[in-house]
Design an enzyme around this catalytic site. Structure first.
Site, PDB file in Angstrom:
ATOM      1  N   GLU A 150       0.686  -4.313  -6.550  1.00  0.00           N
ATOM      2  CA  GLU A 150       1.700  -3.753  -5.529  1.00  0.00           C
ATOM      3  C   GLU A 150       0.944  -2.151  -6.796  1.00  0.00           C
ATOM      4  O   GLU A 150       1.338  -1.442  -7.770  1.00  0.00           O
ATOM      5  CB  GLU A 150       2.643  -3.451  -5.557  1.00  0.00           C
ATOM      6  CG  GLU A 150       3.149  -4.390  -4.836  1.00  0.00           C
ATOM      7  CD  GLU A 150       3.042  -4.475  -3.603  1.00  0.00           C
ATOM      8  OE1 GLU A 150       3.249  -3.979  -2.948  1.00  0.00           O
ATOM      9  OE2 GLU A 150       3.449  -5.808  -3.579  1.00  0.00           O
ATOM     10  N   CYS A 179       5.740   5.321  -5.070  1.00  0.00           N
ATOM     11  CA  CYS A 179       4.820   5.336  -4.779  1.00  0.00           C
ATOM     12  C   CYS A 179       4.113   5.138  -3.407  1.00  0.00           C
ATOM     13  O   CYS A 179       3.140   5.010  -2.294  1.00  0.00           O
ATOM     14  CB  CYS A 179       4.249   3.410  -5.457  1.00  0.00           C
ATOM     15  SG  CYS A 179       6.240   2.680  -4.322  1.00  0.00           S
TER      16      CYS A 179
END
Ligand code: NAP
Length: 525
Positions: A257, A296
């Site tokens: 990720e 994020c």
């Protein structure tokens, strides 16, 4: 005296030797703790988790693992206030930011506890329908998921010390894999306290939970074919990790990720006075400033119809001007500092890079007045009037991981799809419109480049969840730049921690093993 944070490995707390890494209060630059893993025996830690942890967790059914996760969430909830204080002094969190992290952690643990409880008293999961293989119905094939017989190593980013740790752990434990988890060292105080509380409360069975506080040393060299590495962090670190010889040689399952240039898109129908425009402005302003933009999933690129560019700029500037930057220990502050000195350096460099192609509507890279110490930056909005649909445009090439976003115009749907897709793959894009034709063309066009697309409009007004919130029931991850990984998504997330195996044999045995109800079996011949 400065507290030294230890690691919990092979069932005991161990202190590292040699050089220590300091953890700071990013508002005052005071050292709040230090950590080291020098000399720690990672080979023994992996072996302990693989033997004891696998034994403990494979011995439990999904329902048994659900109880473990429920207790883990309860411990976090019971110590919420103390954990909030640690977020304030070590991660630059406001109270609200810290609650977002801590409550997200507990909610994800509870979500997977409920999911595992529903799966019940079983250890394997059937995958789809079975199929008759021979001329008679007796020879039968059925795919099943079974927990891997290894350890899941979790490496997390600095921005969500609680939630980041919990979301990976919840899925792995539910699936039946022991975890060795590592927070980013710079903001590890909160994660370390959670680990201490879990160990004190004996939440996890033997070997199921280990915690690394500091550098991972040679840990990854000990992973093998039954193990998993789930990484969250920068694309650069991910690229280094992917090349680790032992991971490549043993085909260790790796999930990444990474960065993401998330986008918010306003449809041409969402004009002045519409609820949809209001939702767009509220979400975008929140996504820029919440957690000082260190999410994020935060919005980095904002696309609006060309005719609305200036009015949207003014509306966003007005909202962002209300943000009060300062030490989050003070009540009136609504946005704290960046988490580290490195972050401050990188964000300032990123702002300067964007300033070469775009005009500054608010903020900039200059030091924040009244803050001689601390890693402060102001919310910064750029207007980029001639965006390009390729990676030569800095907005599509660099993630500035702070309270910084760029507003850009588009002229038609095809151009919008091309501009958004030029970000190279992202975690989330949020689309604001009530125009069905616009939604069909634009969502269809950008979907392959994203892990999640949110659609907001008048029909869901008052019910939408800000796009930056990762939800346990929906996938988190994205293609390309975002790392190509997938986490969460309900039961889907467990596939990283389980092996899919095709069983081929006598139908009654296969069905019983897979937990498939024999009611669907044809009458015996
Ligand atoms: P980072 O510098 O890549 O660090 C991430 C983690 O990797 C930390 O725990 C770090 O440990 C560890 N690490 C660094 N070098 C390593 C190596 N050679 N071997 C093993 N581990 C290593 O990223 P960050 O600054 O913490 O996080 C910011 C980035 O993460 C942003 O780009 C953001 O977009 C991304 N992010 C993505 C997601 C997502 O879900 N896609 C979520 C959050 C953040 P130390 O701290 O001990 O160095």
């Amino acid at each position: 005296m400065t507290t030294t944070l230890t690691s919990y490995l092979s069932g005991k707390w161990v202190a590292g030797q040699g050089n220590k890494t300091a953890l700071y209060n990013p508002a005052t630059e005071e050292v709040v703790a230090e950590a080291s893993t020098g000399g720690v025996d990672f080979a023994a830690a992996v072996s302990y988790a693989r033997t004891e942890g696998v034994k403990s967790l494979h011995g439990l059914t999904f329902a048994g693992r659900a109880e473990v996760l429920k207790r883990a969430a309860q411990v976090i909830n019971d110590h919420r206030e103390d954990l909030i204080k640690l977020g304030i002094i070590n991660a630059g969190n406001t109270r609200s930011d810290a609650k977002f992290d801590i409550d997200g952690a507990a909610a994800t643990l509870n979500f997977y506890a409920e999911l595992a409880a529903k799966l019940g008293e079983t250890r394997v999961l059937a995958d789809g329908d079975g199929t008759a293989l021979g001329r008679s119905a007796r020879l039968y094939g059925q795919h099943v998921w079974t927990p891997r017989a290894g350890v899941a190593v979790h490496i997390n980013a600095f921005n969500f010390p609680a939630w980041g740790m919990a979301e990976k752990l919840a899925v792995a434990i539910a699936a039946g894999m022991p975890v060795i988890t590592k927070p980013a060292t710079s903001t590890a105080l909160m994660a370390h306290r959670i680990a201490e509380l879990w160990v004190e409360a004996k939440v996890f069975p033997a070997g199921a939970f280990s915690f690394v506080c500091g550098n991972v040393g040679d840990l990854l060299n000990h992973l093998s074919g039954q193990d998993v590495l789930a990484f969250t962090g920068s694309g650069d670190t991910a690229a280094t990790l992917r090349k680790t010889e032992s991971l490549v040689r043993h085909n260790v399952h790796v999930n990444v990720e990474a960065d993401s240039l998330n986008s918010a898109l306003l449809g041409p129908d969402a004009t002045e006075g519409t609820e949809t425009l209001n939702m767009f402005l509220t979400d975008v302003a929140k996504e820029i400033s919440q957690k000082t933009g260190q999410k994020c999933t935060a919005v980095r690129r904002i696309y609006v119809p060309a005719a609305q560019l200036n009015s949207i700029r003014d509306a966003l500037v007005e909202r962002l001007k209300e943000v009060r930057v300062g030490n989050p220990a003070e009540d009136k502050v609504t946005m704290g500092p960046l988490a580290t000195a490195n972050q401050l350096r990188d964000i300032r460099a990123g702002i300067d890079r964007l300033a070469k192609v775009a005009e500054v509507a608010l903020g900039g890279s200059k030091p924040v007045e009244g803050h001689a110490k601390g890693y402060f930056v102001t919310p910064t909005l750029f207007v980029h009037r001639q965006p390009k649909a390729d990676a030569s445009d800095v907005v599509n090439a660099h993630e500035v991981f702070g309270p910084v976003a760029t507003l850009m115009p588009y002229s038609n749907n095809a151009e919008l799809v091309a501009l958004v897709s030029a970000g190279g793959g992202g975690l989330v894009s949020s689309v604001y419109s009530d125009d069905k034709a616009f939604l069909a063309e634009v969502v269809g066009g950008i979907a392959p480049f994203h892990g999640r697309v949110t659609i907001s409009g008048e029909k869901v007004a008052g019910q939408t969840i800000s796009p930056g919130m990762a939800l346990p029931g929906l996938l988190h991850g994205g293609p390309g730049r975002a790392g190509g990984g997938e986490e969460l998504g309900g039961a889907r997330g467990m596939s990283l921690y389980m092996q899919r195996v095709a069983l081929q044999g006598p139908r009654p045995w296969v069905e019983q093993f897979a937990g498939v109800k024999p009611a669907s079996a044809p009458a015996a011949t």
